[in-house]
Motif scaffolding. Structure first.
Motif, PDB file in Angstrom:
ATOM      1  N   ALA C  99      48.621  33.484  43.246  1.00 41.84           N
ATOM      2  CA  ALA C  99      47.469  33.671  42.361  1.00 41.84           C
ATOM      3  C   ALA C  99      47.476  35.073  41.776  1.00 41.84           C
ATOM      4  N   LEU C 100      47.851  36.047  42.611  1.00 44.47           N
ATOM      5  CA  LEU C 100      47.882  37.427  42.116  1.00 44.47           C
ATOM      6  C   LEU C 100      48.922  37.576  41.017  1.00 44.47           C
ATOM      7  N   TYR C 102      50.120  35.207  39.156  1.00 46.89           N
ATOM      8  CA  TYR C 102      49.612  34.449  38.014  1.00 46.89           C
ATOM      9  C   TYR C 102      48.622  35.303  37.231  1.00 46.89           C
ATOM     10  N   GLY C 103      47.771  36.020  37.973  1.00 45.95           N
ATOM     11  CA  GLY C 103      46.781  36.861  37.311  1.00 45.95           C
ATOM     12  C   GLY C 103      47.384  37.985  36.507  1.00 45.95           C
ATOM     13  N   THR C 104      48.553  38.470  36.934  1.00 43.40           N
ATOM     14  CA  THR C 104      49.135  39.595  36.215  1.00 43.40           C
ATOM     15  C   THR C 104      49.788  39.167  34.903  1.00 43.40           C
ATOM     16  N   LEU C 105      50.009  37.865  34.728  1.00 38.59           N
ATOM     17  CA  LEU C 105      50.809  37.434  33.574  1.00 38.59           C
ATOM     18  C   LEU C 105      50.179  37.846  32.252  1.00 38.59           C
ATOM     19  N   ASP C 106      48.842  37.789  32.194  1.00 35.06           N
ATOM     20  CA  ASP C 106      48.202  38.129  30.920  1.00 35.06           C
ATOM     21  C   ASP C 106      47.603  39.532  30.921  1.00 35.06           C
ATOM     22  N   MET C 107      47.964  40.300  31.898  1.00 37.53           N
ATOM     23  CA  MET C 107      47.397  41.646  31.950  1.00 37.53           C
ATOM     24  C   MET C 107      47.974  42.503  30.844  1.00 37.53           C
TER      25      MET C 107
ATOM     26  N   PHE D 176      38.930  39.362  48.596  1.00 38.15           N
ATOM     27  CA  PHE D 176      39.077  38.481  47.428  1.00 38.15           C
ATOM     28  C   PHE D 176      38.085  38.863  46.348  1.00 38.15           C
ATOM     29  N   ILE D 179      39.294  41.958  44.677  1.00 37.85           N
ATOM     30  CA  ILE D 179      40.405  41.679  43.759  1.00 37.85           C
ATOM     31  C   ILE D 179      39.876  41.073  42.469  1.00 37.85           C
ATOM     32  N   LEU D 183      40.212  42.597  38.751  1.00 41.21           N
ATOM     33  CA  LEU D 183      40.846  41.918  37.617  1.00 41.21           C
ATOM     34  C   LEU D 183      39.890  41.856  36.432  1.00 41.21           C
ATOM     35  N   THR D 206      42.522  34.012  29.181  1.00 44.52           N
ATOM     36  CA  THR D 206      43.705  34.596  29.790  1.00 44.52           C
ATOM     37  C   THR D 206      43.833  34.140  31.238  1.00 44.52           C
ATOM     38  N   ARG D 207      45.066  34.163  31.697  1.00 45.87           N
ATOM     39  CA  ARG D 207      45.312  33.752  33.083  1.00 45.87           C
ATOM     40  C   ARG D 207      44.708  34.742  34.060  1.00 45.87           C
ATOM     41  N   THR D 208      44.611  36.012  33.626  1.00 48.72           N
ATOM     42  CA  THR D 208      44.033  37.013  34.513  1.00 48.72           C
ATOM     43  C   THR D 208      42.588  36.665  34.860  1.00 48.72           C
ATOM     44  N   MET D 210      41.206  33.765  34.749  1.00 47.70           N
ATOM     45  CA  MET D 210      41.156  32.569  35.601  1.00 47.70           C
ATOM     46  C   MET D 210      41.432  32.938  37.047  1.00 47.70           C
ATOM     47  N   ALA D 211      42.434  33.797  37.248  1.00 42.64           N
ATOM     48  CA  ALA D 211      42.710  34.243  38.617  1.00 42.64           C
ATOM     49  C   ALA D 211      41.502  34.967  39.182  1.00 42.64           C
ATOM     50  N   PHE D 215      39.504  34.035  42.585  1.00 46.21           N
ATOM     51  CA  PHE D 215      39.345  34.959  43.703  1.00 46.21           C
ATOM     52  C   PHE D 215      37.875  35.148  44.044  1.00 46.21           C
TER      53      PHE D 215
END
Lengths: 95, 105, 324, 494
Positions: C99-100, C102-107, D176, D179, D183, D206-208, D210-211, D215
Motif C-alpha cells: 500500500a505504501l 502504491y501510495g508513492t506512485l502518484d507522489m 497508520f 501515515i 500522505l 491519485t493513488r496517493t 487512495m492509499a 491507511f
C-alpha cells in the motif's frame, strides 16, 4: 572532492556495519557501532562543508557526546552482566 | 599562501580518508576483538584528526573552526576512553584473545 | 551527486533494518538500532533537515539506546524463537508495504518545487516568520508558535509516557551505598566523566537557547541534559546521581515544565489574547513572540529532561545487584 | 477570557490538572483535583452545546494563527454531542472512582492513576474538538498512551498482557493514521480539515490519496474496534479496573467512530468515501458480521465484563451500520446510538464495578442470588440490560427504532430483520445474568455481601436515568443528532 571523501567514509561505515552484523561477540558490535559513530561525525562535518551549511557541525558535536555516553552505557549497563561472555557461536546472530 | 593552504587541506583530507579506510579494513580483517581495537584507534586518532584538520584549514578563522576544534577535542578524549572501557569490559567478561600457538607453549 | 549518497545511505539503512529483524541477541539488535539512527540522521543531514537530524542523533542514538539497554538489563537479551511461523503479521506487513509503494506512485517527484507541500502553507511560514515572529529558524517558529499547540500535545505525550512508566514500574529507593566496587575500577571513566559532565550540560544549554537561530530547541536540549546526568550516573553510580538530583525533585520538575507551558497559554488568555497567543505577552508583538517561545521551550526542556532521567532512574532502581 | 475561549479550556483544564495531580502526594487530594477538573469539563461541555445550538459552528484559532497556518478548534453540533458524551461519562465516573480505585489499585499508584485518567480525558476531548488532522493524531497518542497505562493497572496480572495487546494494536492503528495524514499533507500541503476538504477534490484521483484513505480508515477502525480488528477489546475491557472499563468502553471507541465520521464526511467528502472508494458496502458487511458474531460470542461468556465487551463490539457494529448507509437518517441514527450506547455501557460497567467491589469478581458463577443482597445495583444492571436489548421506553429502543427506519428508507429491509434478531441474542445473554442473580439460591459466601455505597450507586443510577429519560423523551437528542448529521452530510455535499 568532498564527494570523494564522503564516499570513502560511506565505504568505511559499510565495512563497520558488516563487522556489526558479523559480530561474533557483543564487544565487536559495540566497537563497530562506536566506529560508525565516529565516522558519522566526520561524514556530517564533511557534508556540512559540501552543502555550505556549517551549522551542521552542531549535529556532529551532539554525536560525539551522545555516542560516547551510549557506548559507556552499553558497557556499564550490560557489559559484564548479560550475555557478554557467551560462546561466540551462539552470539553470531544468525539464529 | 591561499593555494598552499588549499592544497595542504586536501592533502590532510585525503590522508585522513586513507587512514579511515585502513582502519575500516582492519576492523574487518583482524582476527579477534583485541586486535580490532587497534584498527579502530587508527580511525579515531589519525583518520578523524586529519579529516578535521583538513576541514579546519578549509574553514579558516571562524566559529566553524572553533566547533571543529571542539569536536576534535571531544574525540581525542571519548575515543580512547570508550575503547579502554570496552577492552576492560571484554577482559572482565572473560573474552580470551587469540594467541599465536608458538607463544602458548 | 547527493542523490548517490542518499541512495547509498538508504541501502545501508535497509540492510541494517533487515539484520535487526534477523538478530536473536537483543543487545546486538540494540547496537544495530543505534547505528540505524546514526545512518538515518546522516540521511536527514543530506536532505537538509537539520533539526530532525539533531533530534534523531540525540534521541535515536542516545537516549533510546540507553533506555533499551536498561530494559534489557532488567529482562533478558535473548529473543525467544517464535512458536510458529508468524504468517499473519507477515501478510499484514507485506500488504502495508505494498500500500505504501502504491501510495508513492502518484507522489510529486522528490525535490519538485511545484509539489503541493511547497505551494500552500510552507511559503507563508517562510515569508511571514521574519515579520511576525522575528527569529531566523523557521522550524522553531512553526513548532513553537504557529503550531505551538501541537508541541504542547507532544510534550503531553512525553509527560504521559513518564507518568505511565512511573505508574507501572514504580520507584524503589535504594540503600545508601555511595559507590559500588565495580565503579572504583573505572578510574579513567570517572575522570573523563567528570570532565564531560559539565561540557554536556553546557552544550545542552547552548542547544536550548540557540534553537531560535540554529537547529535545536527544548526537546533536543532536554534529551542532551538527561544524557549528561545519565553519564554522571554511569560514572559515579546511581546513588550519587540521585544525591545530585533526587527523585522527588524530578517529579516536581516534570510537572513544572508542563505547567510552565500551559501557564504561558493561560497567561496570554488572561491578557486578552487567545490560548498561546504570545503577541500579547509584551508591548510589541515580536518581542512577545520571543518571550513566549523562550518560555515554552524552557518548559519543554525541563519536562523532557526530567521525564527521561526519571525513566532511567525507575529502570535502574529495579536492578537487583549493586552494580550500577 | 471566558465564553469565547471555552473550546480550548475544555481540553486545557484536564491537561493542566494532570501535572497538578502528579504533584499531590495524598491520593485523596489527587482524586479531588481530578473530580473538580472533570466537573468543570462537564460544565464547559454543557455551555458549549448551548452555544453551538445558539450560534452554530464554533471556531477557535489557537495562538490567534488563522487556519490553515495555525491549529483550529472547530465544534459543530456533532462535535458538541461527542464532547457532551465524554464529559458526562468523565464527570460521573470520578465520584464513583474513589471507592472502587481504593479497592482495586495499590495505594502508591492511586495518585498516578488520576494523572493518567485526566490525560486520557484530555486526549479524547482534544480528538473531538480539533479541526486539524495532525493535532488529532497528537491527542490520539495522549489518550492511547494513558489508556494503556490505565488498563494495565487492573488487579489481575493478565491486565498487563491485555494492555500490551492493546498497545501493539493501538500503535499500529496510530501509525497508520499518521501515515495517512502524512500522505494527505504530501498531496495538499495542508493539515487543516476544512482546508483539506477543499483541496482534496483536485487530487482525489491519485493513488496517493487512495492509499491515504485506506491507511486512515484501517487505522481508525483498529481504534474503534471494528469487527475483525476488535481482538484487543475484550481482554482490555475485562482485565482493566472497573472504573477504567466504564470510562473507556463508554468513550474511547465512540470517539474513534466520531473520528471516522470526521474523516469520511468532512475531510474526504461523502462523494469520495462512499461513491469512489465504496467504503459504505465494506463497512456494512463488516458491521453485519460484527453484530451477529460478537453477539453470539457474548452469549457464551462466563465473565460478565467480557460478555459486555463482546456486546460492545456488536453495538459498535450498529453505529457503523448507521454510518454505512451514508444518508442523513442513517448517520443520525448512528449518532443517536453512539450517545445511547455510551450511556448504557457506562451504566452497565459501573454496575459491574459495584458488584466487583463487593464480590471481588465479575464471574457469572459467583453471582448466584446476588439480587437479594445488592438490589439497587442489580436493578440498575437490569435497567441497563433492557436498554441494551432495546425494550420500548428505554433509550436502546429509540436508537434501534431510528436505525430500523433509516434502513427501511434506504431500502435495506434485511437489516431490520438483522436488528431484531440480534436484539433477541442480546436478550439471551442479558437473561443469563438475570437468571443467575435473581433466581438462583445464594451461595454461602453471599451473607457478607452488602449493597454498594451510595457514592457508587448514584452515578450508576444517574446514567440509567439518562437512558430512561431519552427513552421517554428523545426529542432533545434526536434534534441534536439530526443537526449534527445534516452538518456532516451538508459539508460533504458542498
Amino acid at each position: 572532492m568532498f564527494i570523494a571523501i564522503s564516499a570513502v567514509i560511506l565505504v568505511a561505515i559499510a565495512i563497520g556495519l558488516l563487522r556489526a552484523f558479523l559480530g561474533p561477540t557483543l564487544y565487536d558490535r559495540v566497537l563497530a557501532a562506536n566506529m560508525s559513530g565516529t565516522l558519522t561525525v566526520l561524514m556530517v562535518a564533511v557534508l556540512g562543508f559540501m552543502t555550505g551549511r556549517p551549522e551542521f557541525l552542531d549535529i556532529a558535536l551532539v554525536y560525539v557526546l551522545i555516542s560516547f555516553v551510549s557506548t559507556i552505557a552499553v558497557l556499564r549497563v550490560c557489559g559484564t552482566g548479560c550475555g557478554a561472555s557467551r560462546d561466540p557461536e551462539a552470539d553470531s546472530g544468525e539464529g | 599562501m591561499e593555494t598552499v593552504i588549499y592544497i595542504l587541506s586536501w592533502i590532510f583530507l585525503l590522508g585522513g580518508a586513507i587512514f579511515l579506510l585502513v582502519g575500516a579494513i582492519g576492523i574487518l580483517r583482524f582476527p579477534d576483538f583485541y586486535t580490532r581495537l587497534h584498527a579502530v584507534s587508527v580511525c579515531d586518532t589519525m583518520g578523524a584528526g586529519l579529516v578535521l584538520a583538513g576541514l579546519m584549514l578549509q574553514g579558516g578563522f571562524s566559529l566553524v573552526t572553533v566547533k571543529l576544534l571542539l569536536i576534535f577535542y571531544f574525540m581525542i578524549f571519548t575515543g580512547p576512553t570508550a575503547v579502554h572501557a570496552l577492552a576492560q569490559a571484554a577482559l572482565q567478561g572473560k573474552l580470551k584473545p587469540v594467541v599465536d600457538e608458538h607463544e602458548q607453549q | 551527486m547527493e542523490i548517490l549518497i542518499d541512495t547509498i545511505l538508504l541501502v545501508l539503512l535497509m540492510i541494517t533494518g533487515f539484520s535487526i529483524v534477523r538478530m536473536r541477541s537483543l543487545l546486538a539488535a540494540t547496537m544495530l538500532t543505534s547505528i540505524y539512527s546514526l545512518l538515518s540522521a546522516s540521511l536527514f543531514v543530506v536532505l537538509d533537515a537539520v533539526d530532525v537530524a539533531l533530534t534523531e542523533a540525540a534521541i535515536g542514538a542516545g537516549i533510546s539506546t540507553i533506555l533499551l539497554l536498561a530494559t534489557i538489563a532488567l529482562t533478558t537479551d535473548r529473543e525467544k524463537p517464535p512458536q510458529r511461523t508468524p504468517m499473519l503479521p507477515l501478510i499484514v506487513v507485506i500488504i502495508t508495504g505494498m500500500a505504501l509503494i502504491y501510495g508513492t506512485l502518484d507522489m510529486p517527484h522528490f525535490g519538485n518545487p511545484q509539489a503541493p507541500v511547497h505551494l500552500h502553507v510552507a511559503p507563508a511560514y517562510l515569508h511571514d516568520t521574519p515579520g511576525e515572529i522575528g527569529i531566523p529558524n523557521v522550524v522553531t517558529s512553526v513548532l513553537a508558535s504557529y503550531r505551538g499547540y501541537d508541541t504542547l500535545g507532544e510534550l503531553a505525550v512525553i509527560f504521559t509516557a513518564g507518568a505511565g512508566v512511573l505508574t507501572l514500574l514504580g520507584y524503589r529507593t535504594r540503600g545508601g551505598n555511595s559507590m559500588d566496587p565495580g565503579i572504583r575500577k573505572l578510574l579513567i571513566l570517572r575522570v573523563i566523566g567528570k570532565l564531560f559532565f559539565p561540557l554536556i550540560l553546557l552544550f545542552a544549554l547552548y542547544v536550548q537557547f540557540h534553537g531560535d537561530y540554529g537547529p535545536g530547541g527544548g526537546f533536543q536540549a532536554g534529551v542532551i541534559f538527561a544524557t549528561g546526568f545519565i553519564l554522571y550516573a554511569l560514572a559515579f553510580g546511581l546513588g550519587n546521581a540521585q544525591r545530585l538530583i533526587p527523585h522527588q525533585l524530578l517529579r516536581i520538575m516534570v510537572a513544572f515544565g508542563m505547567l510552565l507551558y500551559i501557564g504561558v497559554g493561560i497567561e496570554s488568555m488572561l491578557l486578552g489574547g487567545k490560548f498561546l497567543e504570545y503577541n500579547v505577552l509584551a508591548d510589541d508583538p515580536v518581542s512577545g513572540q520571543h518571550l513566549g517561545i523562550i518560555l515554552i521551550e524552557l518548559g519543554v526542556g525541563i519536562t523532557v529532561a526530567s521525564v527521561m532521567l526519571m525513566i532511567y532512574y525507575v529502570f535502574r532502581s529495579r536492578q537487583p545487584e549493586g552494580d550500577l | 477570557m471566558l465564553i469565547s475561549d471555552l473550546p480550548v479550556l475544555q481540553v486545557v483544564i484536564p491537561l493542566a490538572a494532570a501535572p497538578v495531580c502528579l504533584l499531590l502526594r495524598n491520593p485523596r487530594h489527587a482524586w479531588a483535583c481530578a473530580l473538580i477538573a472533570s466537573w468543570l469539563v462537564l460544565a464547559i461541555a454543557l455551555m458549549l452545546v448551548q452555544r453551538v445550538h445558539a450560534v452554530g459552528t464554533l471556531s477557535y484559532a489557537i495562538g490567534a494563527w488563522v487556519a490553515p497556518w495555525g491549529i483550529e478548534y472547530r465544534i459543530d453540533m456533532a462535535g458538541a454531542l461527542m464532547v457532551l458524551v465524554v464529559a458526562i461519562i468523565g464527570a460521573l465516573v470520578m465520584p464513583f472512582a474513589r471507592r472502587s480505585i481504593e479497592h482495586e489499585i495499590l495505594e502508591k499508584c492511586t495518585g498516578l492513576f488520576y494523572t493518567c485518567y485526566l490525560l486520557c480525558l484530555c486526549g479524547l476531548l482534544g480528538m473531538v474538538v480539533t479541526g486539524d488532522a495532525f493535532n488529532l493524531f497528537v491527542f490520539l497518542e495522549i489518550s492511547s498512551l494513558s489508556s494503556y497505562v490505565l488498563i494495565s493497572l487492573g488487579s489481575r496480572r493478565r491486565a498487563l498482557t491485555a494492555a500490551y495487546q492493546y498497545l501493539i494494536m493501538g500503535t499500529i492503528g496510530a501509525t497508520f493514521i499518521l501515515i495517512g495524514v502524512g500522505l494527505l499533507y504530501m498531496m495538499t500541503g495542508t493539515l487543516n480539515m476544512v482546508d483539506l476538504s477543499q483541496r482534496l477534490p483536485e487530487v482525489a484521483n491519485t493513488r496517493t490519496i487512495m492509499a491515504a484513505f485506506a491507511f486512515v480508515t484501517v487505522g481508525v477502525s483498529i481504534k474503534l474496534a471494528l469487527f475483525p480488528l476488535h481482538q484487543w477489546l475484550p481482554n482490555a475491557y475485562t482485565d482493566a479496573p472497573s472504573v477504567v472499563s466504564a470510562f473507556i468502553a463508554a468513550t474511547a471507541t465512540k470517539v474513534g467512530v466520531y473520528v471516522l465520521l470526521r474523516f469520511f464526511f468532512t475531510v474526504f467528502g461523502m462523494q469520495f468515501s462512499f461513491d469512489a472508494m465504496h467504503v459504505g458496502e465494506i463497512l456494512m458487511l463488516l458491521a453485519v458480521a460484527g453484530i451477529l458474531i460478537a453477539s453470539l460470542v457474548a452469549v457464551f461468556q462466563d465473565n460478565v465484563k467480557r460478555m459486555l465487551a463482546y456486546s460492545s463490539v456488536a453495538q459498535i457494529g450498529y453505529i457503523i451500520l448507521g454510518i454505512s448507509m451514508a444518508s442523513a437518517a442513517g448517520v443520525s441514527a448512528g449518532m443517536i446510538h453512539l450517545f445511547n450506547h455510551a450511556m448504557i455501557k457506562g451504566a452497565l460497567f459501573l454496575a459491574i464495578g459495584c458488584i466487583f467491589l463487593r464480590l471481588g469478581s465479575a464471574e457469572l458463577r459467583d453471582m448466584h442470588g446476588l439480587a437479594r443482597h445488592m438490589p439497587w445495583t442489580m436493578a440498575a444492571f437490569v435497567a441497563g440490560g433492557l436498554s441494551l436489548i432495546g425494550i420500548p421506553l428505554t433509550s436502546g429502543f429509540i436508537s434501534k427504532w431510528y436505525l430500523a427506519s433509516a434502513a427501511l428508507s434506504g431500502g435495506y429491509w434485511p437489516l431490520v430483520v438483522l436488528i431484531l434478531a440480534s436484539s433477541l441474542i442480546g436478550l439471551i445473554y442479558m437473561w443469563r445474568v438475570v437468571e443467575v442473580a435473581y433466581f438462583h439460591v445464594p451461595g454461602t459466601m453471599m451473607h457478607k455481601v452488602r449493597e454498594a455505597p451510595a457514592v457508587m450507586l448514584i452515578p450508576t443510577w444517574l446514567l440509567i436515568g439518562i437512558n430512561l429519560y431519552v427513552g421517554m423523551d428523545a426529542s432533545l437528542i434526536t434534534d441534536i443528532t439530526r443537526q449534527g448529521a445534516e452538518i456532516l452530510i451538508g459539508e460533504a455535499l458542498q
